[in-house]
Design a protein around this motif. Structure first.
Motif, PDB file in Angstrom:
ATOM      1  N   UNK A  91       0.109  10.307 -13.159  1.00  0.00           N
ATOM      2  CA  UNK A  91      -0.331   9.003 -13.658  1.00  0.00           C
ATOM      3  C   UNK A  91      -1.393   9.145 -14.740  1.00  0.00           C
ATOM      4  N   UNK A  92      -2.317  10.081 -14.521  1.00  0.00           N
ATOM      5  CA  UNK A  92      -3.389  10.279 -15.508  1.00  0.00           C
ATOM      6  C   UNK A  92      -2.806  10.885 -16.783  1.00  0.00           C
ATOM      7  N   UNK A 100      -0.116  12.435  -7.970  1.00  0.00           N
ATOM      8  CA  UNK A 100      -0.963  11.423  -8.597  1.00  0.00           C
ATOM      9  C   UNK A 100      -1.412  11.852  -9.994  1.00  0.00           C
ATOM     10  N   UNK A 112      -3.784   5.079  -0.619  1.00  0.00           N
ATOM     11  CA  UNK A 112      -4.637   3.901  -0.631  1.00  0.00           C
ATOM     12  C   UNK A 112      -4.586   3.084  -1.917  1.00  0.00           C
ATOM     13  N   UNK A 113      -3.455   3.141  -2.641  1.00  0.00           N
ATOM     14  CA  UNK A 113      -3.315   2.190  -3.739  1.00  0.00           C
ATOM     15  C   UNK A 113      -2.167   1.239  -3.420  1.00  0.00           C
ATOM     16  N   UNK A 114      -2.292   0.036  -3.944  1.00  0.00           N
ATOM     17  CA  UNK A 114      -1.220  -0.938  -3.817  1.00  0.00           C
ATOM     18  C   UNK A 114      -0.477  -1.018  -5.134  1.00  0.00           C
ATOM     19  N   UNK A 115       0.819  -1.085  -5.049  1.00  0.00           N
ATOM     20  CA  UNK A 115       1.604  -1.190  -6.262  1.00  0.00           C
ATOM     21  C   UNK A 115       2.898  -1.930  -5.978  1.00  0.00           C
ATOM     22  N   UNK A 116       3.639  -2.154  -7.067  1.00  0.00           N
ATOM     23  CA  UNK A 116       4.875  -2.922  -6.978  1.00  0.00           C
ATOM     24  C   UNK A 116       5.975  -2.065  -6.357  1.00  0.00           C
ATOM     25  N   UNK A 153     -13.008  12.272   0.849  1.00  0.00           N
ATOM     26  CA  UNK A 153     -13.504  10.909   1.021  1.00  0.00           C
ATOM     27  C   UNK A 153     -13.777  10.614   2.487  1.00  0.00           C
ATOM     28  N   UNK A 154     -12.930  11.123   3.373  1.00  0.00           N
ATOM     29  CA  UNK A 154     -13.142  10.867   4.797  1.00  0.00           C
ATOM     30  C   UNK A 154     -12.661  12.058   5.614  1.00  0.00           C
ATOM     31  N   UNK A 176       3.596   7.302  -7.191  1.00  0.00           N
ATOM     32  CA  UNK A 176       3.299   5.869  -7.041  1.00  0.00           C
ATOM     33  C   UNK A 176       3.840   5.383  -5.690  1.00  0.00           C
ATOM     34  N   UNK A 217      -5.276   8.969  -3.181  1.00  0.00           N
ATOM     35  CA  UNK A 217      -5.066   8.025  -4.274  1.00  0.00           C
ATOM     36  C   UNK A 217      -3.621   7.522  -4.333  1.00  0.00           C
ATOM     37  N   UNK A 256      -8.945   9.592 -14.678  1.00  0.00           N
ATOM     38  CA  UNK A 256      -8.691   9.531 -16.124  1.00  0.00           C
ATOM     39  C   UNK A 256      -9.805  10.236 -16.899  1.00  0.00           C
ATOM     40  N   UNK A 257     -11.059  10.058 -16.472  1.00  0.00           N
ATOM     41  CA  UNK A 257     -12.195  10.665 -17.172  1.00  0.00           C
ATOM     42  C   UNK A 257     -12.056  12.184 -17.233  1.00  0.00           C
ATOM     43  N   UNK A 313       0.862  -1.176   0.000  1.00  0.00           N
ATOM     44  CA  UNK A 313       0.000   0.000   0.000  1.00  0.00           C
ATOM     45  C   UNK A 313       0.909   1.240   0.000  1.00  0.00           C
TER      46      UNK A 313
END
Ligand SMILES: Cc1ncc(C[n+]2csc(CCOP(=O)(O)OP(=O)(O)O)c2C)c(N)n1
Ligand code: SF4
Ligand code: SF4
Lengths: 197, 625
Positions: free
Chosen positions: B260-261, B257, B183-187, B127-128, B151, B180, B342-343, B15
């Motif tokens: 990334x988009x 972040x 709370x994302x998981x990545x390598x 979000x919170x 990332x 974002x 992305x949208x 994470x």
């Protein structure tokens, strides 16, 4: 692998959706596939709606964009519909058939739609597969394996860039020994349910 | 534990928040402090998990960790350690930095010695959180060097390198993240773990005492340090240019972040652009930015929330007398609101670059779906307190509230939340309402909130004799953010025994004359206690004590005790609906013919519904009366 794989996992808090997404992430890592797993949930209270994006391959944005999901896996019928903006007509939609009634409905403040209509609607958006994951999980040993049933169902499709055995291996690595047999059964139950289609 | 493995080159899935913890461990972290808050919590919770598991094995953790009383204390504890030469990390959610800001602003004048990373976890889209403030302003405001990862692996690397940066310029470094990333998981590719320093040594230095004469000397020193940081920024590995296609004069500037988009869409939309990816965003590399402007015809700036890079680029362009076209927020292409995705970025790019938007949204479904709003858990003790309060209080009562699980009392049928500003605000605003109105006032705060910032307003109430009832909902944990311990527990974040502080002792010490201590599960007694507190002229405090049922049941299961779920005897039930519509435990539901049932999967067995049922129709399943 080439290209991108976009997976949406949805359901209700407490059904193991986030765990399932994390296992998928670990399986991808093991197969040396680039992966991002991300969870979107509001206040992490039980009973809320949960949605996870798992993206593999040549991706950098962590969340799936609208209309690009290869597959939507839902542990609850209306939760599949709630995130339908991710679908296009080629999207596979796998959902458990058993509703989980929100308390807003149980106390009479809101209405749960007619379940048949929900399925009809899902059918219009993508390629729908309905499975009774509650029954399959209970037959495997316990309702808590329902998320693993859903992973089995996912593995039966051609979406993942690795074999069902590889996913099962990662699942078993992440589960205490005494629950391994039960989860193996659950996975195979999900796999069979889709193969039968 | 994977996160402690010293296997450079190994790939693991982590994470974003865990990656930050790993980066600190690789840098040989000595001390880590926090006050919990989403989306930052897992950084500290991972330190706590490591420390607790080592404590359990009777091993000494290589670092000190604490859940501090609040963010300001967390920053102060770590700052002192850093001044003695240790490596320190303090993490908090964005609004936590407001609380710590008094220390933060002058800490930058004083500077640090051992590397110190302050993590701010911002929350675009709330979000919170109670707001979506952009904490990059704090870096500019206080003059702190700032890093912004895109990332999880970059978060790990920026944390690791951030300590070196901090030591080089002798300033704490702000690692600014957003949900974002957290709370994302990545390598993640693991790097070697350095040994911690262990013990620091304090060298006395008059420059550390910021009396006005010293502060006036320190301010220019800070500006010099930030100039030095700018030089580092020019060469930083985190600031780089990435070419996509055959660049033809268009440039995109982005950070965090948003990169990334930008990257994914530049590829997918087949744009011909140069992307300036800024990872060290304060101070920005001025020269590099100048060159980027000079060598571009048009620039697009993609950053969530405030136009911070955009405004800096406009200043640079102005100083260069450049005529460059800058697209961003002021051109109307990007919003200052909410998280991007992305949208959103694809939509803006299609307008700016005049290319087809690759993202096609399907038509919306006509079926209306019921919502699943978060609710207090079945069996939550807060519900019982609220039920009693509503029985005791007149209709016009004002309910200033605070932040925690109990804020969910805002929802019907309780509606016991009338004003919320920030942590601790319940009691302060209660005092204000008492001065301004003749209405009755009952305010609410949790026990963690009480220790965090709830005590000074109670002292205000006592000193000025404000006629308020202040409730402390003492569930023995910081439930909302993941059940972290606080000063009311007899153990700490490292799993060691700790001195437990009782809320009522503190309240007594503040001079409150009317204190009620109740068990909310005894609803009648609790109702009476609130009536007495309301009748008392002057400040009264009600301490409502009952553990969070999730923790209670977890402990019961560990001890092998059975949890009895409750059921309704349909023959005794008169369908008065008090249980379902007034008490509103989410386990209740309507069956056929308006029968009322309890979902045994959800029931946590608190038994409170049995107490409020006027017909004694509810009882534990399988227990004969
Ligand atoms: C300044 C600040 N720090 C942290 C948070 C995150 N946060 C939200 S609620 C909460 C505390 C909840 O604990 P408690 O008051 O004991 O209530 P409970 O959730 O246990 O009912 C925290 C730390 C915040 N909103 N603001
Ligand atoms: S986590 Fe605990 S305090 Fe929070 S709503 Fe659930 S029972 Fe109540
Ligand atoms: S005992 Fe009653 S009030 Fe308590 S959790 Fe069960 S149904 Fe809800």
């Amino acid at each position: 692998m080439k290209g991108k794989i976009n997976i949406i996992l949805t359901g209700v808090g407490g059904q193991g959706v986030i765990t399932a997404a994390n296992i998928l992430g670990k399986a991808a890592l093991k197969e040396k596939v680039n992966v991002f797993v991300s969870e979107v949930h509001g206040m992490a209270q039980r009973g809320g709606s949960v949605n996870c994006s798992v993206r593999m391959g040549n991706v950098s944005g962590p969340l799936v964009s609208s209309g690009t999901a290869d597959i939507i896996i839902s542990t609850e019928p209306i939760e599949a519909l709630r995130y339908i903006q991710y679908s296009n007509k080629n999207t596979k939609i796998i959902t458990d058939i058993n509703p989980v009634i929100p308390y807003t409905v149980s106390v009479g403040m809101e209405k749960y739609p007619e379940i048949k209509e929900v399925f009809n609607e899902l059918n219009k958006y993508g390629e729908l597969y309905k499975i009774d994951a509650v029954k399959i999980s209970k037959d495997a040993g316990a309702l808590i394996t329902k998320n693993i049933v859903m992973l089995g169902a996912l593995a039966a499709t051609d979406v993942l860039p690795f074999k069902p055995e590889n996913l099962l291996e990662t699942i078993l690595e992440n589960i205490p020994t005494k629950f391994k047999e039960m989860n193996k059964k659950a996975f195979e139950g999900g796999l069979k349910a889709i193969k039968k289609y | 534990m994977e996160i402690l493995e010293d296997k450079p080159g190994k790939q693991v899935l982590l994470l974003g928040n865990e990656a930050i913890t790993r980066g600190a461990i690789e840098a040989g972290i000595d001390i880590s402090t926090t006050y919990p808050g989403t989306p930052s919590s897992e950084i500290a919770d991972t330190f706590s998990l490591i420390a607790r598991s080592l404590t359990k094995q009777k091993k000494e953790p290589s670092f000190y960790f604490e859940y501090s009383t609040n963010e300001k204390v967390a920053l102060e504890v770590a700052a002192a350690a850093s001044i003695t030469g240790l490596r320190a990390l303090t993490c908090m959610k964005h609004v936590g930095l407001n609380v710590a800001s008094d220390a933060f602003m002058t800490y930058l004048y004083v500077g640090c010695k051992g590397g110190h990373i302050i993590v701010s976890a911002d929350d675009p889209s709330c979000h919170s959180s109670q707001n979506e403030q952009d904490n990059r302003y704090f870096a500019l405001f206080g003059n702190a060097p700032m890093l912004e990862p895109s990332t999880p692996d970059e978060a790990r690397e920026m944390t690791r390198i951030g300590f070196e940066l901090s030591e080089e310029v002798k300033l704490p470094v702000l690692l600014r993240t957003t949900t974002r990333l957290n709370h994302i998981r990545g390598r993640i590719e693991l790097k070697k773990i350095q040994k911690p320093r262990g013990k620091g040594h304090f060298e006395k230095d008059p420059m550390l005492v910021t009396v006005p004469a010293i502060a006036r000397l320190q301010h220019p020193i800070l500006l010099k340090k930030i100039k030095q940081a700018e030089k580092i920024s020019e060469k930083s590995q985190f600031n780089k240019i990435i070419n996509v296609g055959k660049p033809n004069g268009w440039g995109i500037v982005t950070s965090g972040v948003s990169y990334n988009y930008v990257k994914e869409l530049a590829d997918d939309m087949k744009l011909n652009v140069r992307i300036l990816k800024l990872g060290m965003t304060h101070p920005i590399p001025n020269k590099m930015c100048e060159d980027f402007i000079k060598s571009s015809k048009n620039i697009v700036i993609v950053e969530e929330l405030e136009p911070i890079l955009e405004n800096q680029f406009k200043v640079i362009a102005h100083d260069l007398k450049s005529k460059i076209e800058i697209y961003g927020k002021s051109s109307g292409h990007f919003s200052r609101l909410y998280e991007y995705n992305l949208d959103i970025v694809a939509d803006a790019f299609s307008k700016i670059f005049k290319v087809k938007n690759p993202i096609i949204k399907p038509k919306e479904s006509k079926i209306t779906l019921p919502s699943r709003p978060p609710a207090l858990c079945p069996g939550c003790p807060h519900r019982a307190t609220y039920y009693a309060v509503k029985k005791a209080a007149p209709k016009t009562t004002i309910y200033p509230t605070d932040i925690g699980c109990y804020t969910l009392g805002k929802a019907p049928p309780y509606e016991v939340a009338d004003l919320l500003l920030c942590m601790g605000s319940n009691a302060g605003t209660a005092c204000g309402f008492a001065v301004a109105t003749d209405q009755k006032i009952i305010s609410f705060m949790g026990d963690s909130t009480f220790f965090h910032s709830g005590i000074p307003p109670i002292i205000d109430a006592v000193h000025h004799d404000h006629d308020v009832v202040i409730t402390v909902l003492d569930n023995r944990t910081t439930a909302m953010t993941g059940h972290q311990p606080h000063p009311g527990n007899d153990f700490d974040g490292m799993g060691r025994p700790a001195k437990k502080i009782l809320v009522e002792d503190v309240v007594k010490g503040c001079g409150v004359k009317h204190i009620e201590i109740v068990d909310p599960n005894k609803i009648k007694e609790t109702t009476e206690a609130f009536k007495r507190a309301l009748a008392f002229k002057g400040p009264a405090v009600v301490v409502s004590k009952s553990p969070c049922i999730l923790l209670e049941n977890r402990d019961k299961k560990k001890r092998g005790e059975k949890i009895y779920v409750y059921e309704i005897d349909q023959e005794k039930c008169e369908k008065c609906k008090i249980c379902i519509s007034r008490f509103s435990c989410p386990s209740f539901y309507y069956g056929e013919d308006e029968t009322i049932l309890i979902d045994s999967q959800q029931c946590n067995g608190c038994g409170n519904c049995a107490d409020i049922c006027p017909f004694e129709a509810i009882s534990p399943k399988g227990v004969k009366k």
